[in-house]
Design an enzyme around this catalytic site. Sequence first.
Site, PDB file in Angstrom:
ATOM      1  N   CYS A 199      13.731  10.803   6.615  1.00 36.79           N
ATOM      2  CA  CYS A 199      13.827  10.385   8.017  1.00 36.79           C
ATOM      3  C   CYS A 199      15.270  10.419   8.503  1.00 36.79           C
ATOM      4  CB  CYS A 199      13.210   9.014   8.203  1.00 36.79           C
ATOM      5  SG  CYS A 199      13.773   7.809   7.012  1.00 36.79           S
ATOM      6  N   GLU A 220      10.383  16.256  14.728  1.00 31.91           N
ATOM      7  CA  GLU A 220      10.774  16.033  13.335  1.00 31.91           C
ATOM      8  C   GLU A 220      10.012  17.036  12.463  1.00 31.91           C
ATOM      9  OE1 GLU A 220       9.472  12.407  11.251  1.00 31.91           O
ATOM     10  OE2 GLU A 220      11.522  12.218  10.532  1.00 31.91           O
ATOM     11  N   GLU A 256       9.876   1.603  10.408  1.00 37.47           N
ATOM     12  CA  GLU A 256      10.920   2.611  10.174  1.00 37.47           C
ATOM     13  C   GLU A 256      10.232   3.951  10.351  1.00 37.47           C
ATOM     14  OE1 GLU A 256      13.952   1.938   9.837  1.00 37.47           O
ATOM     15  OE2 GLU A 256      13.877  -0.190   9.323  1.00 37.47           O
ATOM     16  N   LYS A 284       0.848  -1.199   0.000  1.00 44.65           N
ATOM     17  CA  LYS A 284       0.000   0.000   0.000  1.00 44.65           C
ATOM     18  C   LYS A 284       0.881   1.246   0.000  1.00 44.65           C
ATOM     19  CE  LYS A 284      -1.609   3.030   2.604  1.00 44.65           C
ATOM     20  NZ  LYS A 284      -1.678   4.154   1.664  1.00 44.65           N
TER      21      LYS A 284
HETATM   22  P1  NDP Z   1       1.984   8.729   7.701  1.00 44.71           P
HETATM   23  O1  NDP Z   1       2.742   8.025   8.751  1.00 44.71           O
HETATM   24  O2  NDP Z   1       0.573   9.112   7.952  1.00 44.71           O
HETATM   25  O3  NDP Z   1       1.956   7.878   6.318  1.00 44.71           O
HETATM   26  C1  NDP Z   1       2.797   6.816   5.993  1.00 44.71           C
HETATM   27  C2  NDP Z   1       1.987   5.687   5.367  1.00 44.71           C
HETATM   28  O4  NDP Z   1       1.084   5.147   6.339  1.00 44.71           O
HETATM   29  C3  NDP Z   1       1.090   6.128   4.199  1.00 44.71           C
HETATM   30  O5  NDP Z   1       1.044   5.095   3.244  1.00 44.71           O
HETATM   31  C4  NDP Z   1      -0.242   6.306   4.860  1.00 44.71           C
HETATM   32  O6  NDP Z   1      -1.327   6.231   3.954  1.00 44.71           O
HETATM   33  C5  NDP Z   1      -0.247   5.151   5.827  1.00 44.71           C
HETATM   34  N1  NDP Z   1      -1.191   5.278   6.946  1.00 44.71           N
HETATM   35  C6  NDP Z   1      -1.708   6.412   7.477  1.00 44.71           C
HETATM   36  N2  NDP Z   1      -2.549   6.111   8.486  1.00 44.71           N
HETATM   37  C7  NDP Z   1      -2.561   4.762   8.595  1.00 44.71           C
HETATM   38  C8  NDP Z   1      -3.236   3.841   9.452  1.00 44.71           C
HETATM   39  N3  NDP Z   1      -4.069   4.249  10.401  1.00 44.71           N
HETATM   40  N4  NDP Z   1      -3.009   2.520   9.286  1.00 44.71           N
HETATM   41  C9  NDP Z   1      -2.159   2.077   8.343  1.00 44.71           C
HETATM   42  N5  NDP Z   1      -1.507   2.900   7.493  1.00 44.71           N
HETATM   43  C10 NDP Z   1      -1.698   4.227   7.624  1.00 44.71           C
HETATM   44  O7  NDP Z   1       2.807   9.987   7.291  1.00 44.71           O
HETATM   45  P2  NDP Z   1       2.220  11.379   6.753  1.00 44.71           P
HETATM   46  O8  NDP Z   1       2.077  11.267   5.307  1.00 44.71           O
HETATM   47  O9  NDP Z   1       1.003  11.794   7.504  1.00 44.71           O
HETATM   48  O10 NDP Z   1       3.398  12.379   7.152  1.00 44.71           O
HETATM   49  C11 NDP Z   1       3.361  12.984   8.445  1.00 44.71           C
HETATM   50  C12 NDP Z   1       4.722  13.010   9.077  1.00 44.71           C
HETATM   51  O11 NDP Z   1       5.207  11.684   9.164  1.00 44.71           O
HETATM   52  C13 NDP Z   1       5.784  13.736   8.286  1.00 44.71           C
HETATM   53  O12 NDP Z   1       5.733  15.101   8.516  1.00 44.71           O
HETATM   54  C14 NDP Z   1       7.035  13.097   8.850  1.00 44.71           C
HETATM   55  O13 NDP Z   1       7.359  13.705  10.077  1.00 44.71           O
HETATM   56  C15 NDP Z   1       6.625  11.675   9.091  1.00 44.71           C
HETATM   57  N6  NDP Z   1       7.031  10.780   7.987  1.00 44.71           N
HETATM   58  C16 NDP Z   1       8.142  10.045   8.143  1.00 44.71           C
HETATM   59  C17 NDP Z   1       8.579   9.241   7.111  1.00 44.71           C
HETATM   60  C18 NDP Z   1       9.809   8.423   7.227  1.00 44.71           C
HETATM   61  O14 NDP Z   1      10.467   8.170   6.219  1.00 44.71           O
HETATM   62  N7  NDP Z   1      10.141   7.916   8.411  1.00 44.71           N
HETATM   63  C19 NDP Z   1       7.884   9.174   5.832  1.00 44.71           C
HETATM   64  C20 NDP Z   1       6.684   9.962   5.780  1.00 44.71           C
HETATM   65  C21 NDP Z   1       6.295  10.735   6.832  1.00 44.71           C
HETATM   66  P3  NDP Z   1      -1.964   7.537   3.235  1.00 44.71           P
HETATM   67  O15 NDP Z   1      -0.990   8.635   3.317  1.00 44.71           O
HETATM   68  O16 NDP Z   1      -2.223   7.052   1.864  1.00 44.71           O
HETATM   69  O17 NDP Z   1      -3.227   7.836   3.960  1.00 44.71           O
END
Ligand code: NDP
Length: 467
Positions: free
Chosen positions: A276, A369, A242, A167
């Site tokens: 990250c 972050e 991660e 996903k």
């Molecule tokens: P999220 O953690 O929300 O998204 C990461 C993935 O998880 C996406 O595919 C998202 O789907 C999915 N997801 C969201 N909610 C759920 C859930 N309840 N159950 C299962 N999967 C879920 O990151 P955001 O896009 O909201 O970004 C917010 C913050 O997260 C950023 O500002 C940053 O600080 C951090 N981040 C860190 C990353 C890293 O590499 N460690 C990468 C991205 C974000 P969808 O978006 O399609 O709804």
Amino acid sequence: MPRRQASGRAGAAATVIEVLEPATEEVLREIPRAGARETDEAVARARGAFPGWRAVEPEERSATLHALADAIESEREPLATLEARNAGKPINDARAEMEMVVDCFRYYAAAPQRMLGDTIPVAGGIDMTFREPLGIVGLITPWNFPLTIASWKVAPALAAGNTVVLKPAELTPLTALELERVARKAGLPDGVLNVVAGPGSECGQRLVEHPDVAKVAFTGSTEVGRRIAEAAAGTIKRVTLELGGKSANVVFADADLEAAARDAPAAVFGNAGQDCCARSRVLVERTVLDRFMELMEETVDAMAVGDPLSEVTAMGPLISANQRETVSAYVEDGAPVAIRGRAPTGPGFWFPPTVLCPVSNDDRAAREEIFGPVACVIPFEGEEEAVRIANDTIYGLSGSIWTRDGARALRVARALDTGALSINSNTSVRVSTPFGGFKQSGVGRELGPHALDAYTEVKNVFYSVPR
Ligand code: NDP
């Protein structure tokens, strides 16, 4: 005036996702929006394909993964362009990422023939261990390095004999959908790799709760990671996470200051800070702070921020209007802005590279972050204070140490509570070395030989051998 985000967010009734181009705010593509039903269907396909895929002989599974690597390689340039447009990243970065995707599939293509077990001396017979696939694994990936992070999970999962439901993030699903197409073309059997493009709250959550999914591997925010760990407990799923980071780039006075200052901006502003591993806390020994800031300013001033498809661009826009709003909140009036680069105006989610100095490690900008192009420079005095400040965070993902003193470099490297460190360099990720975090930066390791542990169970078999 920002247009819509992915319109799948508009409500449960939406049937399409409008995928935007962050540099223009225009719709790049419309795709069908998956929900819980499509996720269940994908899990059913993966379940159907599992017995066949786990039974494929190691040589043949290896050959299929090599064919997949070849197929991705042959489409590297269009994939890089698609990723650059959808994620807003500089085209040269996207090209390097596609190279890593190919390398990752090649690296794990060699794994099926190297899934070794042990023999253990015991009384009364022979004891041996096997590494067995888990079954169906759910992979949930973010928008910052869409296909790269997907490959870190898909390649070892398939190599170990699992079938996969991937996903991708709703904001950047396009290259994952391309991967599904390319994999079919390369001869991966139907149902082995399934992509569901839909919201995390529906598709992601369904994967985490689904009783037929044996494991979830997630990259994203610490907040969602925490929720996934909780929900996965319901079916005792294996989970690797991660998550976020707030990594320290520690620059001692005896370092090659020119090199440290030249490289520090890219270590925060690469991928517009949406990384990250971003070394977003730059710890500089106070005696060289002024000189370091002069040198850093020259590099930030020279950074080309603009069109992701331009060959000279070093930094593109942020991923979304929401992300820009979040990042802006850390640079409000009164913030100690020491250096501010340039960024385009007009359409696009632009934010200039920004260096805050001096920052206390207790300030919000140093603790949270930001996930945008904002660096915090934190002065320190002496090795002990550097280590204390670097470790004073809930995170522990990556980091750097700059010094010419080899003993100090190793002393500090051992003292830092972080998973991926570099000395006199800011690189932390390689296909062949383990990557993952201490503390709230995550659980488990990706890449390198270690990733296979997270996609297999150890089975112990005792064979009675009467005397
Ligand atoms: P999220 O953690 O929300 O998204 C990461 C993935 O998880 C996406 O595919 C998202 O789907 C999915 N997801 C969201 N909610 C759920 C859930 N309840 N159950 C299962 N999967 C879920 O990151 P955001 O896009 O909201 O970004 C917010 C913050 O997260 C950023 O500002 C940053 O600080 C951090 N981040 C860190 C990353 C890293 O590499 N460690 C990468 C991205 C974000 P969808 O978006 O399609 O709804």
